[in-house]
Design an enzyme around this catalytic site. Structure first.
Site, PDB file in Angstrom:
ATOM      1  N   LEU A  97       2.990   1.961   5.370  1.00 14.32           N
ATOM      2  CA  LEU A  97       2.143   1.416   4.318  1.00 14.32           C
ATOM      3  C   LEU A  97       0.698   1.668   4.719  1.00 14.32           C
ATOM      4  O   LEU A  97       0.369   1.678   5.906  1.00 14.32           O
ATOM      5  CB  LEU A  97       2.355  -0.099   4.149  1.00 14.32           C
ATOM      6  CG  LEU A  97       3.708  -0.573   3.611  1.00 14.32           C
ATOM      7  CD1 LEU A  97       3.750  -2.105   3.593  1.00 14.32           C
ATOM      8  CD2 LEU A  97       3.967  -0.025   2.210  1.00 14.32           C
ATOM      9  N   ASP A  98      -0.172   1.859   3.734  1.00 13.00           N
ATOM     10  CA  ASP A  98      -1.592   1.991   4.039  1.00 13.00           C
ATOM     11  C   ASP A  98      -2.074   0.749   4.783  1.00 13.00           C
ATOM     12  O   ASP A  98      -1.532  -0.359   4.605  1.00 13.00           O
ATOM     13  CB  ASP A  98      -2.403   2.138   2.750  1.00 13.00           C
ATOM     14  CG  ASP A  98      -2.091   3.422   1.998  1.00 13.00           C
ATOM     15  OD1 ASP A  98      -1.524   4.339   2.619  1.00 13.00           O
ATOM     16  OD2 ASP A  98      -2.414   3.493   0.795  1.00 13.00           O
ATOM     17  N   ARG A  99      -3.088   0.931   5.575  1.00 17.23           N
ATOM     18  CA  ARG A  99      -3.627  -0.155   6.401  1.00 17.23           C
ATOM     19  C   ARG A  99      -3.923  -1.417   5.579  1.00 17.23           C
ATOM     20  O   ARG A  99      -3.607  -2.534   5.990  1.00 17.23           O
ATOM     21  CB  ARG A  99      -4.899   0.331   7.099  1.00 17.23           C
ATOM     22  CG  ARG A  99      -5.593  -0.707   7.983  1.00 17.23           C
ATOM     23  CD  ARG A  99      -6.780  -0.070   8.679  1.00 17.23           C
ATOM     24  NE  ARG A  99      -7.437  -0.995   9.583  1.00 17.23           N
ATOM     25  CZ  ARG A  99      -8.436  -1.789   9.243  1.00 17.23           C
ATOM     26  NH1 ARG A  99      -8.883  -1.773   7.987  1.00 17.23           N
ATOM     27  NH2 ARG A  99      -8.983  -2.594  10.128  1.00 17.23           N
TER      28      ARG A  99
END
Length: 274
Positions: A97-99
């Protein structure tokens, strides 16, 4: 004569000897990492499910899945060392997942489970559902499918995805289903179901529709709504359905909507689904 010159290597071969092999370097991500008691408690608190094969985590925003921003930064992949077995095996993340995206993320506990789930990802046997708060809700129909190819663009260490023509040499197919769950004049709560898994796919497709995700600085998202600052990228991975590596039947894991997203919905008078 250099010890690595062709003449030297031929001389070794004539004597029936083999040149000494240089040890292969081990990637930093595979080197054991000491996890503090505090960090172990933190990552343990993220667990929403585990059995002998898989673990599901509710990743908070502001935590990278892998890598990170700086040598001392945390990431979820490194925190998997909190669950290392005596054999040296630790759970392996199956996807990312994106940060700044919160929500469900899956890890495998065994080599066979890792291989099985990796192959399931390739054949698109995973079903993902996200929730997003967006601005410019007038640009969104109640339901829409975006089938717009994406290409990756890099500048230094930064990377973006861009919508492009299908015949672009770097084009990758990308499809996302969207459904508006609640809307006001200023914002909307949207269910997002990506069919493919391209970098920043949901974010770019919503921006392409003219309704970027609130807090998404990279793709033009609003930094404030109803006169209040948006706390972060308003994107949450709500659920994940996948074939279980033990029996092959579908299993669904869910991550509760975090408080900051609930509070933003309440302030904007957007109704969250049950």
């Amino acid at each position: 004569m250099s010890k690595h010159s062709p003449q030297h290597l031929k001389a070794i071969a004539r004597r029936g000897l083999r040149p000494k092999q240089q040890p292969k370097s081990v990637p930093a991500s595979k080197l054991p990492r000491q996890i503090s008691a505090e960090d172990k408690a933190w990552v343990t608190s993220m667990i929403v499910w585990q059995d002998d094969f898989v673990m599901g985590f509710n990743k908070p925003s502001n935590l990278s899945s892998q890598g990170g921003r700086g040598p001392d930064s945390h990431n979820l992949d490194d925190l998997m060392w909190a669950f290392v077995k005596p054999s040296g095996r630790r759970p392996m993340l199956i996807h990312r997942l994106d940060r700044d995206t919160s929500g469900i993320i899956l890890a495998a506990k065994t080599h066979p489970a890792t291989s099985y789930l990796g192959k399931a990802m390739i054949r698109r046997a995973f079903a993902k559902t996200y929730l997003a708060i967006v601005s410019n809700p007038h640009n969104l129909p109640d339901r829409v499918t975006v089938d717009a190819p994406l290409r990756r663009e890099e500048i230094g260490r930064e990377a973006w995805s861009r919508v492009c023509e299908a015949d672009h040499p770097d084009a990758q197919t990308a499809t996302t289903h969207f459904e508006v769950l609640s809307r006001t004049d200023e914002a909307a709560l949207v269910r997002c179901q990506p069919v493919t898994g391209r970098m920043h796919q949901i974010r770019v497709h919503l921006a392409h529709l003219g309704a970027p995700i609130a807090g998404d600085v990279r793709y033009g998202g609003a930094l404030s709504l109803s006169g209040a600052a948006v706390p972060r990228l308003m994107l949450h991975a709500r659920s994940l359905t996948f074939p279980h590596p033990e029996h092959g039947n579908d299993m669904t894991l869910s991550a509760p909507v975090p408080d900051d997203m609930r509070e933003t919905c309440a302030r904007l008078e957007l109704k969250l689904p049950d």
